[in-house]
Design a protein around this motif. Structure first.
Motif, PDB file in Angstrom:
ATOM      1  N   CYS A  46      -8.047   2.847   5.049  1.00 14.43           N
ATOM      2  CA  CYS A  46      -6.507   2.329   4.725  1.00 14.43           C
ATOM      3  C   CYS A  46      -5.861   1.676   5.692  1.00 14.43           C
ATOM      4  CB  CYS A  46      -5.889   3.622   4.206  1.00 14.43           C
ATOM      5  SG  CYS A  46      -6.366   4.440   2.721  1.00 14.43           S
ATOM      6  N   PRO A  47      -4.854   0.751   5.433  1.00 11.46           N
ATOM      7  CA  PRO A  47      -4.277   0.148   6.388  1.00 11.46           C
ATOM      8  C   PRO A  47      -3.409   0.894   7.502  1.00 11.46           C
ATOM      9  CG  PRO A  47      -3.546  -0.727   4.277  1.00 11.46           C
ATOM     10  CD  PRO A  47      -4.615   0.227   4.214  1.00 11.46           C
ATOM     11  N   VAL A  48      -3.319   1.031   8.663  1.00 13.71           N
ATOM     12  CA  VAL A  48      -2.574   1.732   9.529  1.00 13.71           C
ATOM     13  C   VAL A  48      -1.467   1.228   9.492  1.00 13.71           C
ATOM     14  CG1 VAL A  48      -2.225   2.337  12.113  1.00 13.71           C
ATOM     15  CG2 VAL A  48      -4.511   2.050  11.086  1.00 13.71           C
ATOM     16  N   LEU A  49      -0.296   2.562   9.228  1.00  9.48           N
ATOM     17  CA  LEU A  49       1.165   1.964   8.655  1.00  9.48           C
ATOM     18  C   LEU A  49       1.660   2.219  10.138  1.00  9.48           C
ATOM     19  CD1 LEU A  49       3.562   1.446   7.167  1.00  9.48           C
ATOM     20  CD2 LEU A  49       3.627   3.888   6.686  1.00  9.48           C
ATOM     21  N   VAL A  50       1.558   3.281  10.900  1.00  8.60           N
ATOM     22  CA  VAL A  50       2.444   3.537  12.141  1.00  8.60           C
ATOM     23  C   VAL A  50       1.148   4.084  13.420  1.00  8.60           C
ATOM     24  CG1 VAL A  50       4.102   4.937  13.507  1.00  8.60           C
ATOM     25  CG2 VAL A  50       4.429   3.901  11.245  1.00  8.60           C
ATOM     26  N   GLY A  51       0.921   3.383  14.388  1.00  8.99           N
ATOM     27  CA  GLY A  51       0.076   3.903  15.486  1.00  8.99           C
ATOM     28  C   GLY A  51      -1.263   3.056  15.365  1.00  8.99           C
TER      29      GLY A  51
ATOM     30  N   THR B 191       0.798  -1.343  -0.052  1.00 13.63           N
ATOM     31  CA  THR B 191       0.080   0.095   0.135  1.00 13.63           C
ATOM     32  C   THR B 191       0.650   1.392   0.185  1.00 13.63           C
ATOM     33  OG1 THR B 191      -1.659  -1.050   1.065  1.00 13.63           O
ATOM     34  CG2 THR B 191      -1.818   1.267   1.263  1.00 13.63           C
ATOM     35  N   TYR B 192       1.853   1.347   0.795  1.00 12.91           N
ATOM     36  CA  TYR B 192       2.797   2.221   1.006  1.00 12.91           C
ATOM     37  C   TYR B 192       3.988   2.353   0.184  1.00 12.91           C
ATOM     38  CZ  TYR B 192      -1.109   3.183   4.278  1.00 12.91           C
ATOM     39  OH  TYR B 192      -2.177   3.560   4.926  1.00 12.91           O
TER      40      TYR B 192
ATOM     41  N   GLY C  57      -0.783   6.667   7.881  1.00 13.08           N
ATOM     42  CA  GLY C  57      -1.835   5.739   7.301  1.00 13.08           C
ATOM     43  C   GLY C  57      -3.205   5.905   7.899  1.00 13.08           C
ATOM     44  N   GLY C  58      -4.061   4.973   7.716  1.00 10.41           N
ATOM     45  CA  GLY C  58      -5.365   5.013   8.245  1.00 10.41           C
ATOM     46  C   GLY C  58      -6.310   5.923   7.780  1.00 10.41           C
TER      47      GLY C  58
END
Length: 539
Positions: free
Chosen positions: A508-513, A145-146, A468-469
């Protein structure tokens, strides 16, 4: 020492190889993650207690050995002279009858019993192989995704993060095996390549170069890159000449390549020496037609809000058509999108309210479900990865206040709405593009509720997210970023009752947190006079 080494290894396997409890494809809540952190701390303290007990035991045994060593040196130098003294004869009898038995008892003591007992208690909530696989797939989801290459992940280089969270050769190898075992050769190549790179860089590992090359060469072959597969297999043969598969694979790959070149009347080209990175091979297509658009929006790319559209967006104070509860403290309302109209409300939930809602939800969090369009039953799905809980007004007065506030702000009847759903998206948590309302091909989706279709969605953001998110609308090119205490609102249906297919959206997928939200799905029943039906299909 062997026992101590075994326990160290056992703890490593438990704590490091499976760090997320009951993820089910990485669906894990922040509360559960916090509990695991405290569990790990308790286990480490238990391990230290065991080490201290083991050291104390060894110190006592060592003291015995030193004392007896000095004693036996004297006694064996002149046994008859030593035993000539009656006291020495008595003490020898005593030592052999009593003291050596005490030493035997000391040696047979097992200081690990407390640690093992503690492990047994906590093992009930430990992750299993499925959870570890889910965590690995979550990292791959974030990687895609990222657009983060394996090097960035292995070095902990994530947007806005400078933590020293590194992946070892063995971690990368295990990631690659997860992809390989799932026939996901695209990700198997990326992670085996990273494992090989770090191993060649001098890192130590349990996995051997032959193991990595074996998986990597076959995965590259599966991606259709025969020249590179042949080159990697040759390296494998050179590394391990007696490898049981390498020779056969090499001959097979060379035969296929020769046949292809002959059919195409081409000369063989040397394998590429460029490292395998994101984009080297084409990522396989999946079930989601708007995958690329969706993921681009998650990265903040492809947004369709131009200056002309932005000029039509405003902010205002909203009193709910002179609702008594909003007259003295009207809501701050901001336009997020013009058509369909999506608005954001500021300061909807206080910090105390969000914390109370989280507190109520944490014990009830379970894998979020979706409604099967064929059966109408709730089920889990890989495209929705989060933990959720349902809260009702009898649970706490704060739920009563939140429901009333939603009714005041929207002007819609909430007595026929669904319960307040609280969701927590942990590592890799997402909800792929979907509609909140039921379409014509699933007419019985909400039949059991008896309140009609979902006319509107009210979504509270209960946390900030470091990276993200976002909530994105692929058909619109819109992205809405979480801001704690705010809420967004939109109608899923036109006034005619027809679905607004532009409202297809995704989390969206949570990348950090960690992302906490709560949402209220408002239904048609009870809105007859609050939102009268329109005369045309798209009114």
């Amino acid at each position: 020492r062997r026992r101590l080494l075994w326990l160290y290894r056992s703890l490593y396997v438990v704590v490091h190889l499976a760090p997320l409890a009951h993820l089910q494809d990485a669906s894990v809540s922040a509360g559960q993650m916090t509990d695991l952190i405290h569990t790990e701390k308790e286990l480490v303290q238990s391990l230290r207690d065991y080490i201290k007990a083991e050291e104390s035991k060894l110190a006592a045994v060592k003291s015995w050995a030193n004392k007896l060593d000095a004693l036996t040196r004297v006694s064996t130098s002149d046994p008859e002279g030593y035993l000539a003294h009656p006291v020495n004869a008595y003490k020898l009898m005593k030592r052999l009858n009593t003291e050596w038995s005490e030493l035997e008892t000391l040696v047979l003591q097992n200081p690990s019993d407390g640690f093992i007992s503690n492990m047994s208690v906590h093992r009930q909530v430990f992750p299993d192989a499925e959870d570890e696989t889910g965590a690995a797939k979550a990292l791959m989801r974030l990687q895609d995704t990222y657009q983060l290459d394996s090097e960035a992940f292995s070095r902990g280089k994530l947007p806005g993060m400078h933590a020293n969270a590194l992946l070892t050769v063995d971690d990368c190898f295990d990631m690659g095996k997860t992809g390989y075992n799932d026939a996901d050769y695209y990700h198997a190549v990326l992670w085996m390549q990273q494992a090989l790179k770090q191993l060649d860089g001098g890192e130590e590992s349990v996995a051997s170069k032959a193991d990595i090359l074996d998986y990597l060469s076959y995965s590259v072959y599966q991606m259709g890159d025969l020249p590179r597969a042949i080159e990697l297999t040759r390296r494998l043969v050179a590394t391990t000449p007696g490898h049981q598969r390498a020779g056969g694979n090499l001959r097979y790959f060379e035969r296929i390549l020769t046949k292809q070149l002959s059919e195409q009347d081409q000369d063989q080209q040397p394998a590429s020496e460029e490292p395998i990175l994101l984009g080297t091979y084409q990522r396989p297509k999946d079930h989601l037609p708007e995958r690329e658009t969706y993921e681009a929006l998650c990265r903040g790319e492809g947004l369709q809000m131009n200056d002309a559209r932005r000029s039509r967006l405003f902010c205002r104070l909203q009193d709910g058509r002179r609702n008594p509860r909003l007259l003295l403290r009207p809501m701050k309302e901001e336009d997020e999108w013009d058509s369909p109209h999506i608005v954001r409300y500021l300061e909807v939930l206080s910090h105390e309210e969000t914390e109370k809602i989280k507190e109520l939800a944490k014990p009830r969090l379970a894998r979020a479900t979706v409604r099967d369009p064929k059966t109408g039953l709730l089920t889990t799905a890989n495209y929705r990865v989060s933990k959720s809980a349902w809260l009702e007004e009898v649970d706490d007065p704060v739920i009563v206040r939140v429901n009333q506030r939603i009714e005041d702000i929207t002007g819609l009847e909430v007595d026929t709405a669904e319960l307040l759903q609280v969701a927590n998206y942990g590592v890799g948590g997402q909800y792929e593009p979907h509609y909140d309302f039921s379409r014509k091909d699933e007419p019985d989706a909400f039949k059991r509720l008896g309140t009609g279709n979902r006319v509107a969605t009210f979504l509270n953001y209960m946390s900030d997210v470091e990276a993200g998110g976002a909530t994105v609308f692929p058909d619109l090119g819109a992205a809405i970023w979480p801001r704690k205490g705010t809420a967004v609102f939109w109608f899923n249906l036109f006034r005619s009752g027809e679905g607004d297919y532009r409202t297809r959206h995704a989390a969206c997928p949570v990348l950090v947190g960690s992302k906490w939200v709560s949402n209220k799905w408002i239904h048609e029943r009870g809105q007859e006079f609050r939102r009268p039906c329109g005369l045309t299909e798209e009114e």
